[in-house]
Structures are given as C-alpha cells and as structure tokens.
Design a protein around this motif. Sequence first.
Motif, PDB file in Angstrom:
ATOM      1  N   ASN A 162     100.108  52.107  28.217  1.00  0.00           N
ATOM      2  CA  ASN A 162     100.559  50.785  28.641  1.00  0.00           C
ATOM      3  C   ASN A 162      99.469  49.741  28.451  1.00  0.00           C
ATOM      4  O   ASN A 162      98.280  50.054  28.457  1.00  0.00           O
ATOM      5  N   VAL A 163      99.899  48.490  28.311  1.00  0.00           N
ATOM      6  CA  VAL A 163      99.006  47.349  28.175  1.00  0.00           C
ATOM      7  C   VAL A 163      99.203  46.462  29.390  1.00  0.00           C
ATOM      8  O   VAL A 163     100.329  46.239  29.841  1.00  0.00           O
ATOM      9  N   LYS A 164      98.105  45.945  29.920  1.00  0.00           N
ATOM     10  CA  LYS A 164      98.137  45.020  31.059  1.00  0.00           C
ATOM     11  C   LYS A 164      97.580  43.676  30.610  1.00  0.00           C
ATOM     12  O   LYS A 164      96.517  43.616  30.000  1.00  0.00           O
ATOM     13  N   LEU A 165      98.310  42.599  30.911  1.00  0.00           N
ATOM     14  CA  LEU A 165      97.849  41.240  30.670  1.00  0.00           C
ATOM     15  C   LEU A 165      97.856  40.529  32.013  1.00  0.00           C
ATOM     16  O   LEU A 165      98.855  40.612  32.748  1.00  0.00           O
ATOM     17  N   MET A 166      96.767  39.851  32.350  1.00  0.00           N
ATOM     18  CA  MET A 166      96.694  39.208  33.654  1.00  0.00           C
ATOM     19  C   MET A 166      95.995  37.863  33.535  1.00  0.00           C
ATOM     20  O   MET A 166      95.060  37.706  32.751  1.00  0.00           O
ATOM     21  N   ALA A 167      96.463  36.909  34.336  1.00  0.00           N
ATOM     22  CA  ALA A 167      95.816  35.606  34.459  1.00  0.00           C
ATOM     23  C   ALA A 167      95.732  35.270  35.934  1.00  0.00           C
ATOM     24  O   ALA A 167      96.702  35.479  36.675  1.00  0.00           O
ATOM     25  N   ASN A 168      94.564  34.799  36.363  1.00  0.00           N
ATOM     26  CA  ASN A 168      94.419  34.432  37.762  1.00  0.00           C
ATOM     27  C   ASN A 168      93.388  33.320  37.959  1.00  0.00           C
ATOM     28  O   ASN A 168      92.263  33.438  37.517  1.00  0.00           O
ATOM     29  N   PRO A 169      93.815  32.234  38.613  1.00  0.00           N
ATOM     30  CA  PRO A 169      92.863  31.204  39.001  1.00  0.00           C
ATOM     31  C   PRO A 169      91.888  31.765  40.038  1.00  0.00           C
ATOM     32  O   PRO A 169      92.244  32.642  40.819  1.00  0.00           O
ATOM     33  N   ILE A 170      90.667  31.237  40.037  1.00  0.00           N
ATOM     34  CA  ILE A 170      89.618  31.677  40.963  1.00  0.00           C
ATOM     35  C   ILE A 170      88.960  30.443  41.568  1.00  0.00           C
ATOM     36  O   ILE A 170      88.648  29.491  40.854  1.00  0.00           O
ATOM     37  N   VAL A 171      88.713  30.491  42.868  1.00  0.00           N
ATOM     38  CA  VAL A 171      87.916  29.476  43.539  1.00  0.00           C
ATOM     39  C   VAL A 171      86.666  30.165  44.071  1.00  0.00           C
ATOM     40  O   VAL A 171      86.764  31.121  44.843  1.00  0.00           O
ATOM     41  N   VAL A 172      85.493  29.718  43.622  1.00  0.00           N
ATOM     42  CA  VAL A 172      84.216  30.207  44.134  1.00  0.00           C
ATOM     43  C   VAL A 172      83.714  29.144  45.104  1.00  0.00           C
ATOM     44  O   VAL A 172      83.503  27.992  44.716  1.00  0.00           O
ATOM     45  N   PHE A 173      83.569  29.524  46.357  1.00  0.00           N
ATOM     46  CA  PHE A 173      83.209  28.570  47.395  1.00  0.00           C
ATOM     47  C   PHE A 173      81.719  28.249  47.336  1.00  0.00           C
ATOM     48  O   PHE A 173      80.886  29.151  47.212  1.00  0.00           O
ATOM     49  N   GLY A 174      81.401  26.960  47.398  1.00  0.00           N
ATOM     50  CA  GLY A 174      80.019  26.502  47.353  1.00  0.00           C
ATOM     51  C   GLY A 174      79.190  27.082  48.493  1.00  0.00           C
ATOM     52  O   GLY A 174      79.696  27.372  49.570  1.00  0.00           O
ATOM     53  N   LYS A 175      77.917  27.239  48.218  1.00  0.00           N
ATOM     54  CA  LYS A 175      76.996  27.833  49.184  1.00  0.00           C
ATOM     55  C   LYS A 175      75.722  27.007  49.178  1.00  0.00           C
ATOM     56  O   LYS A 175      75.302  26.521  48.124  1.00  0.00           O
ATOM     57  N   ASN A 176      75.091  26.852  50.329  1.00  0.00           N
ATOM     58  CA  ASN A 176      73.846  26.079  50.437  1.00  0.00           C
ATOM     59  C   ASN A 176      74.007  24.673  49.860  1.00  0.00           C
ATOM     60  O   ASN A 176      73.238  24.239  49.011  1.00  0.00           O
ATOM     61  N   ASN A 177      75.045  23.978  50.289  1.00  0.00           N
ATOM     62  CA  ASN A 177      75.359  22.609  49.884  1.00  0.00           C
ATOM     63  C   ASN A 177      75.814  22.475  48.431  1.00  0.00           C
ATOM     64  O   ASN A 177      75.891  21.363  47.913  1.00  0.00           O
ATOM     65  N   ALA A 178      76.104  23.563  47.756  1.00  0.00           N
ATOM     66  CA  ALA A 178      76.638  23.503  46.391  1.00  0.00           C
ATOM     67  C   ALA A 178      78.141  23.258  46.453  1.00  0.00           C
ATOM     68  O   ALA A 178      78.808  23.616  47.430  1.00  0.00           O
ATOM     69  N   ASP A 179      78.673  22.627  45.410  1.00  0.00           N
ATOM     70  CA  ASP A 179      80.109  22.385  45.328  1.00  0.00           C
ATOM     71  C   ASP A 179      80.851  23.678  45.019  1.00  0.00           C
ATOM     72  O   ASP A 179      80.314  24.578  44.364  1.00  0.00           O
ATOM     73  N   SER A 180      82.104  23.762  45.468  1.00  0.00           N
ATOM     74  CA  SER A 180      82.973  24.868  45.080  1.00  0.00           C
ATOM     75  C   SER A 180      83.374  24.675  43.628  1.00  0.00           C
ATOM     76  O   SER A 180      83.399  23.556  43.123  1.00  0.00           O
ATOM     77  N   GLU A 181      83.662  25.777  42.946  1.00  0.00           N
ATOM     78  CA  GLU A 181      84.074  25.718  41.542  1.00  0.00           C
ATOM     79  C   GLU A 181      85.404  26.432  41.370  1.00  0.00           C
ATOM     80  O   GLU A 181      85.653  27.454  41.992  1.00  0.00           O
ATOM     81  N   THR A 182      86.233  25.886  40.495  1.00  0.00           N
ATOM     82  CA  THR A 182      87.527  26.486  40.190  1.00  0.00           C
ATOM     83  C   THR A 182      87.540  26.882  38.714  1.00  0.00           C
ATOM     84  O   THR A 182      87.090  26.133  37.859  1.00  0.00           O
ATOM     85  N   GLY A 183      88.054  28.072  38.447  1.00  0.00           N
ATOM     86  CA  GLY A 183      88.158  28.556  37.080  1.00  0.00           C
ATOM     87  C   GLY A 183      89.387  29.422  36.928  1.00  0.00           C
ATOM     88  O   GLY A 183      90.236  29.498  37.817  1.00  0.00           O
ATOM     89  N   VAL A 184      89.468  30.095  35.802  1.00  0.00           N
ATOM     90  CA  VAL A 184      90.580  31.008  35.542  1.00  0.00           C
ATOM     91  C   VAL A 184      90.037  32.254  34.849  1.00  0.00           C
ATOM     92  O   VAL A 184      89.127  32.164  34.026  1.00  0.00           O
ATOM     93  N   ALA A 185      90.571  33.412  35.226  1.00  0.00           N
ATOM     94  CA  ALA A 185      90.212  34.674  34.581  1.00  0.00           C
ATOM     95  C   ALA A 185      91.402  35.173  33.770  1.00  0.00           C
ATOM     96  O   ALA A 185      92.555  35.069  34.205  1.00  0.00           O
ATOM     97  N   LEU A 186      91.123  35.700  32.595  1.00  0.00           N
ATOM     98  CA  LEU A 186      92.121  36.299  31.721  1.00  0.00           C
ATOM     99  C   LEU A 186      91.702  37.734  31.450  1.00  0.00           C
ATOM    100  O   LEU A 186      90.529  37.991  31.154  1.00  0.00           O
ATOM    101  N   VAL A 187      92.648  38.674  31.548  1.00  0.00           N
ATOM    102  CA  VAL A 187      92.340  40.100  31.441  1.00  0.00           C
ATOM    103  C   VAL A 187      93.338  40.763  30.506  1.00  0.00           C
ATOM    104  O   VAL A 187      94.535  40.479  30.551  1.00  0.00           O
ATOM    105  N   GLY A 188      92.845  41.663  29.679  1.00  0.00           N
ATOM    106  CA  GLY A 188      93.677  42.540  28.864  1.00  0.00           C
ATOM    107  C   GLY A 188      93.198  43.961  29.043  1.00  0.00           C
ATOM    108  O   GLY A 188      91.993  44.218  28.988  1.00  0.00           O
TER     109      GLY A 188
END
Length: 175
Positions: A11-37
């Motif tokens: 079988n083959v798996k395809l996945m997409a998922n948005p990610i939010v990395v929460f800021g630490k030590n006064n850094a801004d949070s970042e939003t991205g996307v992960a793609l997996v096969g």
Amino acid sequence: MNSAETINKGNVKLMANPIVVFGKNNADSETGVALVGGYGFGSRFDVEAKVALFSDITFIGADAEYWLVNTGPVNVSVIGGFHVVRNDGANAKGFDLTGLASGKVGERLELYGGVDFSRISIDDANFSYSTLHLVPGIEYKVSPKIDFVSEFGLGLNDDSSNYFSIGIAYYLRAR
C-alpha cells in the motif's frame, strides 16, 4: 502523525498536515505544512519520505518503521530516520528515533503516544543540539482509504518547542 501500525504491504500512503510550532522565549509561532509519502514493504515494515515547508525553512527527511508488538489491543513500533534542514542561514542535518504505542478506543478511533528524540548538527559550525518530545495523538478512520490524524508535541527539553498538527492520510490499497 500516525498510530504504531505500519502501512500494509504493497500500500501507498499520502498525507498532508498543517503544523503550528509555538514560539518559545519571545519567538513568534510559525505555521507550515508537512507532506508525506510512504510505502508498506512487509506486514510489519514501512518507509516514508517527508517534507515540511515553513516560510523560511524546509525540512526534508525519511524514516523506517518496524512494528514490534501487535497484540490487538496494544501496538508498539520503533521508528528511525534522518532529516536535513535548509534555510537562508546555516543548514543542518540530524537523525531521529521514536518509540510509539497505540491502541483502539473505539471501532474507528485509535489513541497513540510516543517519545521522539532528534540529534541535530549545524553545518559549518561546531554546534549540535537535541530535541525531545512527548507526542500524544489520535487517528480516526473516516473511511477504508482515509484517516484523520492529529497530535500535539510537548517539548521536554530547552531546545524543544511545542507544536500542534492536524491532517488527512489517504491510502492507495494494493487489493
């Protein structure tokens, strides 16, 4: 972003998922996307290629998962992988090791949890660091071909940021 079960053989798996990395030590949070096969090579072994895209940084990697325990109510797997990090500044590379356990709590719902360790080295610098996360999550079977997945990564050391991700996995079945 998955339970401790591996991808079924062929079988083959395809996945997409948005990610939010929460800021630490006064850094801004970042939003991205992960793609997996991914691809299932046997009844207990799969391999996945991954890319995570953020505004100024890209992660590219792969991992292999082996399903150690399949008792029905409890599943346990180990995952080993590597990744490279590309950005405008210094690039990096690292390896990852994850222990993952999961179990069904309903006909379509599985809870999972893991501990993820990464060791990262910065290119052209004599500097490396480690991240350690506790990762609880859920996997809900929407249909035979689609899973809804979500997890929260809790950073367990100073170099680890908390994150949240939610996504859809689509399976191309061999049979």
